[in-house]
Design an enzyme around this catalytic site. Structure first.
Site, PDB file in Angstrom:
ATOM      1  N   TRP A 184      79.761  35.494 -17.571  1.00 22.91           N
ATOM      2  CA  TRP A 184      78.729  35.516 -16.548  1.00 22.91           C
ATOM      3  C   TRP A 184      77.382  35.647 -17.242  1.00 22.91           C
ATOM      4  O   TRP A 184      77.224  36.468 -18.150  1.00 22.91           O
ATOM      5  CB  TRP A 184      78.904  36.683 -15.562  1.00 22.91           C
ATOM      6  CG  TRP A 184      77.698  36.760 -14.673  1.00 22.91           C
ATOM      7  CD1 TRP A 184      77.373  35.903 -13.650  1.00 22.91           C
ATOM      8  CD2 TRP A 184      76.599  37.678 -14.790  1.00 22.91           C
ATOM      9  NE1 TRP A 184      76.149  36.236 -13.127  1.00 22.91           N
ATOM     10  CE2 TRP A 184      75.650  37.316 -13.804  1.00 22.91           C
ATOM     11  CE3 TRP A 184      76.326  38.764 -15.625  1.00 22.91           C
ATOM     12  CZ2 TRP A 184      74.444  38.011 -13.629  1.00 22.91           C
ATOM     13  CZ3 TRP A 184      75.132  39.459 -15.454  1.00 22.91           C
ATOM     14  CH2 TRP A 184      74.198  39.091 -14.461  1.00 22.91           C
ATOM     15  N   GLU A 225      81.807  32.604 -14.138  1.00 26.64           N
ATOM     16  CA  GLU A 225      81.433  33.270 -12.871  1.00 26.64           C
ATOM     17  C   GLU A 225      80.064  32.808 -12.389  1.00 26.64           C
ATOM     18  O   GLU A 225      79.069  32.953 -13.095  1.00 26.64           O
ATOM     19  CB  GLU A 225      81.432  34.795 -13.083  1.00 26.64           C
ATOM     20  CG  GLU A 225      81.017  35.590 -11.853  1.00 26.64           C
ATOM     21  CD  GLU A 225      80.985  37.100 -12.099  1.00 26.64           C
ATOM     22  OE1 GLU A 225      81.170  37.539 -13.257  1.00 26.64           O
ATOM     23  OE2 GLU A 225      80.757  37.843 -11.122  1.00 26.64           O
ATOM     24  N   LYS A 227      76.836  32.518  -9.423  1.00 29.58           N
ATOM     25  CA  LYS A 227      76.042  33.461  -8.634  1.00 29.58           C
ATOM     26  C   LYS A 227      75.004  32.685  -7.829  1.00 29.58           C
ATOM     27  O   LYS A 227      74.619  31.586  -8.220  1.00 29.58           O
ATOM     28  CB  LYS A 227      75.370  34.448  -9.600  1.00 29.58           C
ATOM     29  CG  LYS A 227      74.727  35.634  -8.955  1.00 29.58           C
ATOM     30  CD  LYS A 227      74.550  36.763  -9.958  1.00 29.58           C
ATOM     31  CE  LYS A 227      73.794  37.901  -9.319  1.00 29.58           C
ATOM     32  NZ  LYS A 227      73.834  39.114 -10.116  1.00 29.58           N
ATOM     33  N   ASP A 258      82.971  35.957  -7.324  1.00 28.74           N
ATOM     34  CA  ASP A 258      82.589  37.340  -7.041  1.00 28.74           C
ATOM     35  C   ASP A 258      82.186  37.388  -5.566  1.00 28.74           C
ATOM     36  O   ASP A 258      81.362  36.578  -5.123  1.00 28.74           O
ATOM     37  CB  ASP A 258      81.432  37.739  -7.976  1.00 28.74           C
ATOM     38  CG  ASP A 258      80.978  39.181  -7.793  1.00 28.74           C
ATOM     39  OD1 ASP A 258      80.705  39.576  -6.644  1.00 28.74           O
ATOM     40  OD2 ASP A 258      80.875  39.907  -8.797  1.00 28.74           O
ATOM     41  N   HIS A 261      78.517  37.097  -4.514  1.00 33.60           N
ATOM     42  CA  HIS A 261      77.706  36.030  -5.115  1.00 33.60           C
ATOM     43  C   HIS A 261      77.540  34.785  -4.254  1.00 33.60           C
ATOM     44  O   HIS A 261      77.314  33.698  -4.769  1.00 33.60           O
ATOM     45  CB  HIS A 261      78.298  35.638  -6.477  1.00 33.60           C
ATOM     46  CG  HIS A 261      78.111  36.695  -7.513  1.00 33.60           C
ATOM     47  ND1 HIS A 261      78.355  36.485  -8.840  1.00 33.60           N
ATOM     48  CD2 HIS A 261      77.678  37.977  -7.420  1.00 33.60           C
ATOM     49  CE1 HIS A 261      78.110  37.586  -9.526  1.00 33.60           C
ATOM     50  NE2 HIS A 261      77.698  38.508  -8.679  1.00 33.60           N
ATOM     51  N   HIS A 285      86.246  38.630  -8.530  1.00 30.36           N
ATOM     52  CA  HIS A 285      85.603  39.929  -8.674  1.00 30.36           C
ATOM     53  C   HIS A 285      85.455  40.434  -7.251  1.00 30.36           C
ATOM     54  O   HIS A 285      84.589  39.953  -6.513  1.00 30.36           O
ATOM     55  CB  HIS A 285      84.202  39.799  -9.301  1.00 30.36           C
ATOM     56  CG  HIS A 285      84.205  39.935 -10.786  1.00 30.36           C
ATOM     57  ND1 HIS A 285      83.046  39.913 -11.531  1.00 30.36           N
ATOM     58  CD2 HIS A 285      85.223  40.121 -11.666  1.00 30.36           C
ATOM     59  CE1 HIS A 285      83.356  40.059 -12.813  1.00 30.36           C
ATOM     60  NE2 HIS A 285      84.661  40.184 -12.925  1.00 30.36           N
ATOM     61  N   ASP A 293      73.640  41.570  -3.192  1.00 32.12           N
ATOM     62  CA  ASP A 293      74.760  41.737  -4.125  1.00 32.12           C
ATOM     63  C   ASP A 293      74.711  43.153  -4.696  1.00 32.12           C
ATOM     64  O   ASP A 293      74.496  43.354  -5.882  1.00 32.12           O
ATOM     65  CB  ASP A 293      74.627  40.673  -5.235  1.00 32.12           C
ATOM     66  CG  ASP A 293      75.752  40.761  -6.242  1.00 32.12           C
ATOM     67  OD1 ASP A 293      76.841  41.223  -5.878  1.00 32.12           O
ATOM     68  OD2 ASP A 293      75.536  40.357  -7.406  1.00 32.12           O
ATOM     69  N   ASP A 295      76.946  45.551  -4.998  1.00 34.60           N
ATOM     70  CA  ASP A 295      78.101  46.102  -5.717  1.00 34.60           C
ATOM     71  C   ASP A 295      78.501  47.493  -5.238  1.00 34.60           C
ATOM     72  O   ASP A 295      78.719  48.401  -6.040  1.00 34.60           O
ATOM     73  CB  ASP A 295      77.846  46.080  -7.234  1.00 34.60           C
ATOM     74  CG  ASP A 295      77.858  44.662  -7.792  1.00 34.60           C
ATOM     75  OD1 ASP A 295      78.894  44.005  -7.695  1.00 34.60           O
ATOM     76  OD2 ASP A 295      76.809  44.211  -8.297  1.00 34.60           O
ATOM     77  N   ASP A 325      84.683  44.588  -9.178  1.00 32.10           N
ATOM     78  CA  ASP A 325      83.340  44.640  -9.763  1.00 32.10           C
ATOM     79  C   ASP A 325      82.402  45.376  -8.821  1.00 32.10           C
ATOM     80  O   ASP A 325      81.836  44.783  -7.913  1.00 32.10           O
ATOM     81  CB  ASP A 325      82.831  43.205 -10.037  1.00 32.10           C
ATOM     82  CG  ASP A 325      81.505  43.202 -10.774  1.00 32.10           C
ATOM     83  OD1 ASP A 325      81.059  44.279 -11.220  1.00 32.10           O
ATOM     84  OD2 ASP A 325      80.901  42.119 -10.900  1.00 32.10           O
TER      85      ASP A 325
HETATM   86  C1  RNT Z   1      76.782  40.250 -11.984  1.00 29.27           C
HETATM   87  C2  RNT Z   1      78.201  39.851 -12.092  1.00 29.27           C
HETATM   88  C3  RNT Z   1      78.935  40.377 -13.292  1.00 29.27           C
HETATM   89  C4  RNT Z   1      78.614  41.817 -13.616  1.00 29.27           C
HETATM   90  C5  RNT Z   1      79.501  42.434 -14.644  1.00 29.27           C
HETATM   91  C6  RNT Z   1      78.960  43.700 -15.186  1.00 29.27           C
HETATM   92  O1  RNT Z   1      76.214  39.890 -10.796  1.00 29.27           O
HETATM   93  O2  RNT Z   1      78.879  40.192 -10.940  1.00 29.27           O
HETATM   94  O3  RNT Z   1      80.288  40.184 -13.124  1.00 29.27           O
HETATM   95  O4  RNT Z   1      78.658  42.606 -12.475  1.00 29.27           O
HETATM   96  O5  RNT Z   1      79.796  41.531 -15.628  1.00 29.27           O
HETATM   97 ZN    ZN Z   2      81.016  39.950 -10.960  1.00 30.95          ZN
END
Ligand code: RNT
Ligand code: ZN
Length: 417
Positions: A184, A225, A227, A258, A261, A285, A293, A295, A325
């Site tokens: 990523w 990955e 985004k 993810d 994302h 993720h 985003d 998390d 994640d």
């Molecule tokens: C960031 C991505 C990525 C990170 C990690 C730490 O937006 O989601 O995966 O969160 O690699």
């Molecule tokens: Zn991620």
């Protein structure tokens, strides 16, 4: 009533619909979740010259007791793992290398810097996954890495990614289960670009160079990955969904989706079936975006259940690599891991207890009344009784009793740091 008695009653309720609960419980035991190590220290890592977190991601909160070195992080992970039913995996980032106080540039990292992690994984029966770290570094300060106009900077990150895939391969070889090495990058622009193509062209070329070096698929699986935006890359992200979807399809790589994302009304649950029709494997993720985003810790919400249903009803437990994640520094970090991971497993259990074949059949027959009626009724079937039994059978705390253990660990270990 005991847990076992509750379980027996619930079992009968599910048996009525042809769901064999004992079989489900056996199956669930073998589904690994890749637990991200970075919840334990707010994505800081242990580099000798530590840099501030960058890359357009952010951790908020200052709950005491975060891990400050690899031993502490492993100890915290062990605590969380003891509260989570099943055998799982741990997902590392390059910044969690152990270099004995020596400064080792990221493009110079080698398997030996992860020996302690591998030995620990062996002792604990865990698989390991890996990620190159293309943020929190002076060479990422422009917000560009693999797509940077400067060739030297690109080369640095290309070499880091190649080395990372070798570290993933080493994990796989040592542990007898392939590592997922996921790339990523934060690359993007805050404001409207005057050229969207050139950076993407450079990213494509960088990836080609990275993957030109072969690794053994028995030990290492490559993922990319995408985004949609980050802090400071609101207007444009080089590695968008379409970019990586096409790249992965053409080059036989895994797409990693993810859940934070995508555009807010887009759901990953609705993407899984389409992905599975065109690729053998897919990686996730699982996160929880709140307005952005962000998390947040994964909760047992509708989207989590829907993701689990899509994996289970499409018979894709061996094809979807489930990783987590999230990073919340405002609550106890061991609790965060425990809550999020238990919820992921709960969602899978929930999905396995639904008579999926029958519901599919109803849809084929156009019987949407019964489809909706039953899908709603199953939401309140006694799935909690099966979950409690599962935890008890595996030997992890039942219901909220795990919280006492986290509280004790906080007193004895975390608050003394
Ligand atoms: C960031 C991505 C990525 C990170 C990690 C730490 O937006 O989601 O995966 O969160 O690699
Ligand atoms: Zn991620």
């Amino acid at each position: 009533m005991t847990i076992k008695e509750n379980f027996e009653l619930a079992k009968q309720a599910y048996a009525k619909w042809g769901v064999d609960v004992e079989e489900v419980v056996e199956k669930l035991k073998n589904v690994p979740i890749s637990i991200h190590c970075w919840q334990g220290d707010d994505v800081a890592g242990f580099e000798v010259n530590q840099n501030e977190l960058s890359g357009g991601i952010d951790v908020t909160g200052n709950y005491p007791g975060k891990a400050t070195n690899a031993e502490e992080l492993r100890s915290d992970l062990e605590k969380a793992l003891s509260l989570i039913p099943g055998k799982h995996r741990v997902n590392l980032h390059a910044i969690y290398a152990e270099t004995n106080g020596e400064v080792v540039e990221r493009d110079q990292l080698e398997p030996k810097h992860f020996e302690n992690w591998v030995n620990w994984a062996k002792e604990n029966g865990l698989g390991l996954d890996y990620n190159p770290t293309l943020f929190s570094h002076p060479k990422a300060d422009d917000g560009l890495t693999l797509s940077h106009p400067n060739e030297e900077i690109r080369e640095f990150w290309i070499n880091h990614c190649i080395g990372s895939r070798k570290i993933g391969e080493y994990f796989g070889r040592e542990l007898g289960t392939p590592a997922l090495t996921n790339i990523w990058i934060p690359d993007g622009y805050k404001d409207i670009p005057s050229d969207r193509l050139t950076p993407r062209k450079r990213l494509k070329e960088s990836l080609d160079k990275i993957f030109a070096v072969e690794t053994d698929k028995k030990y290492n699986l490559d993922a990319v990955e995408s985004k949609v935006f980050g802090i400071g890359s609101e207007s444009y992200v080089v590695g968008s969904h379409e970019f990586y979807l096409n790249y992965a399809m053409k080059n036989d790589k895994l797409c990693l989706l993810d859940t934070g994302h995508y555009h807010p009304t887009e759901t990953v649950s609705n993407k899984i079936s389409s992905m599975l029709l065109f690729s053998e494997k897919l990686a996730l993720h699982v996160s929880r975006p709140v307005r952005w985003d962000s998390d947040h810790v994964v909760i047992l919400d509708d989207e989590l259940k829907e993701i689990a249903l899509e994996i289970v009803r499409n018979d894709a437990l061996n094809r979807v690599i489930i990783g987590l994640d999230f990073f919340d520094a405002s609550i106890n970090r061991v609790a965060a891991w425990t809550i999020g991971t238990r919820n992921m497993i709960k969602a899978l259990l929930y999905a396995m207890l639904v008579p999926n074949e029958y519901l599919k059949q109803l849809q084929e027959e156009g019987n949407f009344t019964e489809r909706l009626a039953l899908m709603e009724e199953f939401k309140t079937y006694p799935f909690g009784a099966i979950w409690d039994y599962y935890c008890e059978k595996i030997g992890v705390p039942v219901r909220e009793s795990w919280l006492e253990e986290v509280k004790a660990y906080e007193q004895e270990v975390l608050l003394k740091r």
